[in-house]
Design an enzyme around this catalytic site. Structure first.
Site, short mmCIF file in Angstrom:
data_model
loop_
_atom_site.label_atom_id
_atom_site.label_comp_id
_atom_site.label_asym_id
_atom_site.label_seq_id
_atom_site.Cartn_x
_atom_site.Cartn_y
_atom_site.Cartn_z
N THR A 65 0.82 -1.21 0.00
CA THR A 65 0.00 0.00 0.00
C THR A 65 0.86 1.26 0.00
OG1 THR A 65 -1.74 -1.20 1.18
CG2 THR A 65 -1.84 1.21 1.23
N GLU A 66 1.91 1.26 0.78
CA GLU A 66 2.74 2.45 0.93
C GLU A 66 3.58 2.76 -0.31
OE1 GLU A 66 2.89 4.82 3.06
OE2 GLU A 66 1.81 4.06 4.78
N SER A 67 4.26 1.75 -0.84
CA SER A 67 5.24 2.03 -1.90
C SER A 67 5.16 1.08 -3.10
CB SER A 67 6.65 1.93 -1.32
OG SER A 67 6.97 0.58 -1.02
#
Length: 191
Positions: A65-67
């Site tokens: 989700t983040e990167s």
């Protein structure tokens, strides 16, 4: 006799082809999901998951989700690396870990970024005892989540949120939890 054999063989062949087709479709779906929900940095994730008692599949969900597994990712807020650690969060974690050698630019180093992000997830889970709330705090901050929990319109018991007031954080939590569900489904025996 030939007619009887045909009556028996044709349905049998069709049944076998149907079974083979089901297996092929299942394998194709599994391949598709594993391509979209990959396991990168497995050894490092397992190392810190064990050290900080965090489900490796949850770490993968946050990282995706983040990167999307880009170690060089940078957000508009200058959060860095695989798990998108911001400088203030980096400083806070560095202090908690008594790490005297790491610097903020080390957040581009997968090993260090995963260690910091996993420690932070552990800390948040210990505080909130919920993966959803840990994800919300990872995104919006511990202070925001604690404030939301004291608001009776958002939490009736001070421990669970019925609604996340930030649509951006609600969307983030939804993405993390959906990714976590996918990882649990695709890798039921772990990574």
């Amino acid at each position: 006799m030939v007619v009887r054999i045909r009556k028996f063989v044709i349905p049998l062949v069709l049944a076998v082809l149907a079974v083979i087709g089901c297996f092929a479709v299942h394998a194709g779906v599994q391949h598709f999901y594993r391509q979209n929900y990959p396991v990168h940095y497995r050894d490092t994730i397992l190392k810190y998951a064990a050290e900080y008692e965090v489900d490796p599949l949850f770490i993968l969900a946050v990282m995706k989700t983040e990167s999307d597994f880009n170690p060089n990712a940078v957000s508009e807020a200058d959060a860095r690396g695989l798990m998108q650690i911001a400088e203030t969060t980096f400083d806070w974690i560095k202090d908690k870990l008594n790490d005297e050698t790491s610097v903020f630019s080390d957040m581009y180093t997968p090993e260090i970024n995963i260690r910091y992000g996993t420690f932070f997830l552990h800390y948040l889970y210990q505080e909130f005892e919920s993966l959803e709330l840990a994800a919300a705090a990872y995104h919006a901050g511990r202070g925001a989540v604690n404030d939301w929990l004291t608001d009776s319109t958002l939490s009736s018991d001070g421990e669970t949120l019925h609604k996340i007031p930030s649509s951006v954080t609600a969307h983030y939590v939804n993405k993390v939890m959906n990714a976590y569900d996918k990882y649990c489904s695709i890798y039921p025996d772990g990574i």
